[in-house]
Design a protein around this motif. Structure first.
Motif, PDB file in Angstrom:
ATOM      1  N   VAL A 105      -1.141  -4.845  18.625  1.00 47.24           N
ATOM      2  CA  VAL A 105      -0.242  -3.868  17.996  1.00 47.24           C
ATOM      3  C   VAL A 105      -0.450  -2.508  18.667  1.00 47.24           C
ATOM      4  O   VAL A 105       0.505  -1.798  18.983  1.00 47.24           O
ATOM      5  N   PHE A 161       5.240   0.842   8.598  1.00 49.54           N
ATOM      6  CA  PHE A 161       4.134  -0.039   8.229  1.00 49.54           C
ATOM      7  C   PHE A 161       4.005  -0.141   6.717  1.00 49.54           C
ATOM      8  O   PHE A 161       4.085   0.864   6.011  1.00 49.54           O
ATOM      9  N   THR A 162       3.814  -1.340   6.224  1.00 52.83           N
ATOM     10  CA  THR A 162       3.403  -1.529   4.836  1.00 52.83           C
ATOM     11  C   THR A 162       2.131  -2.349   4.843  1.00 52.83           C
ATOM     12  O   THR A 162       2.104  -3.448   5.415  1.00 52.83           O
ATOM     13  N   GLY A 163       1.088  -1.814   4.250  1.00 54.94           N
ATOM     14  CA  GLY A 163      -0.188  -2.518   4.226  1.00 54.94           C
ATOM     15  C   GLY A 163      -1.253  -1.622   3.621  1.00 54.94           C
ATOM     16  O   GLY A 163      -0.947  -0.693   2.864  1.00 54.94           O
ATOM     17  N   SER A 164      -2.478  -1.884   3.990  1.00 50.73           N
ATOM     18  CA  SER A 164      -3.583  -1.162   3.365  1.00 50.73           C
ATOM     19  C   SER A 164      -3.732   0.254   3.936  1.00 50.73           C
ATOM     20  O   SER A 164      -3.352   0.526   5.081  1.00 50.73           O
ATOM     21  N   GLY A 181      -4.830  -6.271  15.794  1.00 47.31           N
ATOM     22  CA  GLY A 181      -5.034  -4.827  16.004  1.00 47.31           C
ATOM     23  C   GLY A 181      -4.829  -4.386  17.443  1.00 47.31           C
ATOM     24  O   GLY A 181      -3.994  -3.512  17.731  1.00 47.31           O
ATOM     25  N   ILE A 186       5.889  -3.477  10.650  1.00 47.10           N
ATOM     26  CA  ILE A 186       4.724  -4.312  10.319  1.00 47.10           C
ATOM     27  C   ILE A 186       4.685  -4.525   8.805  1.00 47.10           C
ATOM     28  O   ILE A 186       4.708  -3.558   8.032  1.00 47.10           O
ATOM     29  N   THR A 187       4.647  -5.792   8.418  1.00 47.92           N
ATOM     30  CA  THR A 187       4.788  -6.113   6.997  1.00 47.92           C
ATOM     31  C   THR A 187       3.590  -6.921   6.476  1.00 47.92           C
ATOM     32  O   THR A 187       2.937  -7.629   7.226  1.00 47.92           O
ATOM     33  N   PRO A 188       3.353  -6.816   5.175  1.00 46.32           N
ATOM     34  CA  PRO A 188       2.234  -7.534   4.552  1.00 46.32           C
ATOM     35  C   PRO A 188       2.693  -8.884   3.983  1.00 46.32           C
ATOM     36  O   PRO A 188       3.879  -9.207   4.039  1.00 46.32           O
ATOM     37  N   TRP A 189       1.749  -9.624   3.413  1.00 43.08           N
ATOM     38  CA  TRP A 189       2.055 -10.967   2.911  1.00 43.08           C
ATOM     39  C   TRP A 189       2.522 -10.998   1.474  1.00 43.08           C
ATOM     40  O   TRP A 189       3.024 -12.011   1.016  1.00 43.08           O
ATOM     41  N   LEU A 209      -3.577   3.095  12.313  1.00 42.75           N
ATOM     42  CA  LEU A 209      -2.282   3.100  13.006  1.00 42.75           C
ATOM     43  C   LEU A 209      -1.778   4.533  13.217  1.00 42.75           C
ATOM     44  O   LEU A 209      -1.187   4.844  14.255  1.00 42.75           O
ATOM     45  N   ARG A 263      -0.004 -12.529   9.169  1.00 41.11           N
ATOM     46  CA  ARG A 263      -0.404 -13.867   9.615  1.00 41.11           C
ATOM     47  C   ARG A 263      -0.205 -14.921   8.520  1.00 41.11           C
ATOM     48  O   ARG A 263       0.097 -16.075   8.809  1.00 41.11           O
ATOM     49  N   VAL A 277      -5.911   0.266   7.263  1.00 40.72           N
ATOM     50  CA  VAL A 277      -5.186  -0.056   8.499  1.00 40.72           C
ATOM     51  C   VAL A 277      -4.179   1.051   8.807  1.00 40.72           C
ATOM     52  O   VAL A 277      -4.003   1.447   9.960  1.00 40.72           O
ATOM     53  N   LYS A 293       6.665  -7.524  13.001  1.00 38.13           N
ATOM     54  CA  LYS A 293       5.364  -8.206  13.030  1.00 38.13           C
ATOM     55  C   LYS A 293       4.954  -8.520  11.599  1.00 38.13           C
ATOM     56  O   LYS A 293       4.458  -7.677  10.860  1.00 38.13           O
ATOM     57  N   PRO A 294       5.184  -9.769  11.184  1.00 35.73           N
ATOM     58  CA  PRO A 294       4.827 -10.135   9.813  1.00 35.73           C
ATOM     59  C   PRO A 294       3.326 -10.387   9.699  1.00 35.73           C
ATOM     60  O   PRO A 294       2.630 -10.485  10.708  1.00 35.73           O
TER      61      PRO A 294
HETATM   62  P1  ADP Z   1      -3.108  -6.490   3.273  1.00 37.01           P
HETATM   63  O1  ADP Z   1      -4.209  -6.028   2.400  1.00 37.01           O
HETATM   64  O2  ADP Z   1      -1.750  -6.470   2.644  1.00 37.01           O
HETATM   65  O3  ADP Z   1      -3.402  -7.747   4.030  1.00 37.01           O
HETATM   66  P2  ADP Z   1      -3.328  -5.164   5.813  1.00 37.01           P
HETATM   67  O4  ADP Z   1      -3.220  -3.708   6.052  1.00 37.01           O
HETATM   68  O5  ADP Z   1      -4.599  -5.841   6.158  1.00 37.01           O
HETATM   69  O6  ADP Z   1      -2.978  -5.302   4.279  1.00 37.01           O
HETATM   70  O7  ADP Z   1      -2.151  -5.940   6.507  1.00 37.01           O
HETATM   71  C1  ADP Z   1      -0.824  -5.493   6.519  1.00 37.01           C
HETATM   72  C2  ADP Z   1      -0.196  -5.821   7.846  1.00 37.01           C
HETATM   73  O8  ADP Z   1      -0.918  -5.124   8.860  1.00 37.01           O
HETATM   74  C3  ADP Z   1      -0.248  -7.281   8.253  1.00 37.01           C
HETATM   75  O9  ADP Z   1       0.924  -7.579   8.992  1.00 37.01           O
HETATM   76  C4  ADP Z   1      -1.469  -7.342   9.130  1.00 37.01           C
HETATM   77  O10 ADP Z   1      -1.414  -8.414  10.045  1.00 37.01           O
HETATM   78  C5  ADP Z   1      -1.336  -6.020   9.864  1.00 37.01           C
HETATM   79  N1  ADP Z   1      -2.590  -5.518  10.418  1.00 37.01           N
HETATM   80  C6  ADP Z   1      -3.847  -5.760  10.013  1.00 37.01           C
HETATM   81  N2  ADP Z   1      -4.732  -5.110  10.783  1.00 37.01           N
HETATM   82  C7  ADP Z   1      -4.014  -4.435  11.708  1.00 37.01           C
HETATM   83  C8  ADP Z   1      -4.336  -3.540  12.782  1.00 37.01           C
HETATM   84  N3  ADP Z   1      -5.588  -3.211  13.057  1.00 37.01           N
HETATM   85  N4  ADP Z   1      -3.332  -3.049  13.508  1.00 37.01           N
HETATM   86  C9  ADP Z   1      -2.070  -3.353  13.212  1.00 37.01           C
HETATM   87  N5  ADP Z   1      -1.682  -4.153  12.223  1.00 37.01           N
HETATM   88  C10 ADP Z   1      -2.651  -4.693  11.465  1.00 37.01           C
END
Ligand code: ADP
Length: 475
Positions: free
Chosen positions: A212, A226-229, A209, A147-150, A236, A177, A232, A174-175
């Motif tokens: 996934v 996973f890379t993201g916040s 969410g 799962i990747t961020p933008w 996960l 959105r 989230v 899963k990139p």
């Molecule tokens: P960012 O601040 O970089 O947008 P997010 O954590 O919101 O960080 O998003 C990073 C990735 O996690 C994206 O691919 C996003 O679609 C996905 N994502 C966001 N919410 C969820 C969730 N509840 N479960 C799984 N993946 C998620």
């Protein structure tokens, strides 16, 4: 330019089973570039099925074969680097220079892990009691959900795809959105070079969410990268607990920059600009909090402000613009709100502080008089805003730098011995000393504290997708 905008499941590009699509928007002019296929639950389950069906045969391919496929992907991306960069400029809004830097960084993961694929170590030794031979083998962990961020739509995907494929794992990408077109481009490159069906799948589920979660709950899925916040990431991790899925997490950061009294100002300005302005500040490694020693503070502010004058803001397709758009108007407004709040909390705007209409643009901004612990100091800004805190005591600067739940990245500028001694005291997975950029496919990328679990890149990166198997033989 036309873009691939479908799902990729079991070796075939196809629309989602509902036929519905979502808009992919160019943040520099807010026009719709493409309408990307929405993945339904059935599509997500089909992707897991395809990856699971391909897992055994992919794991059984010779490491050299996997290595050469990755190398071929690297070669294609090298030939097409400008096309690839353009996709990122369009859907992410970043500047041309940032897109080219990312394209070059992203493809290096294919080269690096092409090299690592054939170097996976094992172990063979006599037990201390002399009664058995201990053989330690490493085998692919299995179906991996990526799962990747933008913010780095290419590099975050290759940093996961390359080690997973090198290790012999099949994948579901899963990139975010906001940026699915770059992911689709890359997946198509992997298809073109001959990666077998089912080994790489691409889905863009809506709602994200819950779907996934359903993929993670499938027993065939054995890895989440996973890379993201951090928010989230925590959710996960809870979902992974249910089926004891191995999780690698690259989460948020709040990188401090400590400018020590002995710092070389020129080097510091150069490094600080890179640390802050690379990717328009939308990086989890981006310098977020500047702690500048009183003796250098005014000179630093003056020179940094002058340097920011060169960051003309505008569409990335105009290669002269050094600062592109943020990924969306919502992200731009978040940054603008942080600045407004910072001013209300006592900060002074030295430069910038304004949004530009017509696109998700925010000017390069410099704030002084920021208090440690204030909103902007405690929040990941993810935009081109430099927030400076003045300090007098180095121990206090180190304490403030460590006063966060995050621990991804830290920067220190100063006389080398002192900078190294401060670096040792900082709680971060990565520390840059007298430089502004650390990322390298050959170096372990990752955080401590609530910035993550595991490392990407380097020789550690492939180990995240392998697990040890111990076989006992008679002595
Ligand atoms: P960012 O601040 O970089 O947008 P997010 O954590 O919101 O960080 O998003 C990073 C990735 O996690 C994206 O691919 C996003 O679609 C996905 N994502 C966001 N919410 C969820 C969730 N509840 N479960 C799984 N993946 C998620």
């Amino acid at each position: 330019m036309t873009y691939l905008a479908d799902l990729f499941i079991d070796g075939v590009w196809r629309p989602g089973s509902s036929g519905e699509r979502f808009d992919v928007v160019d943040p520099s002019d807010l026009t719709v570039i493409e309408r990307f296929a929405i993945a339904t639950e059935a599509d997500c389950m089909a992707a897991v099925d395809a990856a699971a069906a391909a897992q055994e045969s992919w794991a059984a391919t010779a490491p050299r074969e996997r290595s050469e496929l990755l190398r071929a992907a690297y070669e294609v991306l090298t030939d097409e680097v400008e096309v690839f960069a353009e996709v990122m400029v369009r859907e992410n809004g970043k500047s041309w220079a940032d897109a080219m830097a990312e394209a070059n960084y992203a493809k290096e993961f294919f080269r690096w892990f092409a090299e690592e694929a054939v170097r996976v170590p094992g172990d063979y030794r006599l037990s201390p009691g002399g009664d058995k031979r201990i053989v330690v083998d490493r085998q692919p962990i299995g179906v991996s959900l990526l799962i990747t961020p933008w913010n780095f739509p290419a590099a975050m995907a290759t940093r996961k795809l390359a080690p997973a494929l090198a290790a012999g794992c099949t994948t579901i990408l899963k990139p975010a959105r906001e940026t699915p077109l770059t992911a689709a481009y890359m997946v198509e490159v992997l298809r073109r070079v001959g990666v077998p069906r089912g080994v790489v799948n691409l889905v863009t589920p809506v709602p994200t969410g819950p779907l996934v979660a359903k993929m993670i709950a499938r027993p065939e899925v054995r890895k989440l990268s996973f890379t993201g916040s951090t928010e989230v990431g925590r959710d996960l991790l809870r979902e992974c607990a249910e089926t004891v899925v191995s999780a690698s997490m690259e989460l948020g950061g709040n990188a401090p920059v400590i400018v020590l009294p002995g710092a070389d100002l020129e080097l510091t300005i150069e490094g600080a600009l890179q640390a802050k302005m690379r990717n328009g500040g939308s990086a989890c490694t981006a310098a977020n909090r500047f702690y500048v020693h009183d003796s250098l503070h005014d000179a630093f502010v003056e020179r940094f402000s002058a340097a920011l004058a060169d960051y003309s803001v505008g569409p990335g397709l105009d290669r002269a613009n050094r600062l592109g758009a943020l990924v969306s108007v919502a992200e731009r407004d978040k940054v603008a709100d942080l600045v407004t709040t910072a001013v209300a909390e006592g900060a002074t705007v030295v430069r910038g502080g304004t949004s530009h209409e017509g696109g998700a643009f925010y000017e390069a901004t410099l704030l002084t008089g920021v208090a440690h612990g204030s909103s902007i100091n405690a929040t990941e800004i993810f935009g081109p805003v430099t927030a400076v805190v003045r300090y007098t005591d180095v121990d206090e600067a180190v304490r403030m730098a460590n006063d966060t739940i995050y621990g991804l990245m830290a920067y220190v500028f100063g006389e080398e011995r002192e900078a190294l001694s401060v670096a040792r005291r900082l709680e971060a997975g990565m520390i840059a000393v007298n430089r502004g950029v650390v990322s390298d496919p050959a170096a372990p990328f990752g955080g401590v504290k609530q910035s993550g679990l595991g490392r990407e890149g380097s020789s550690e990166g492939i180990l995240e997708f392998l697990e040890e198997k111990y076989i006992a033989l008679t002595a």
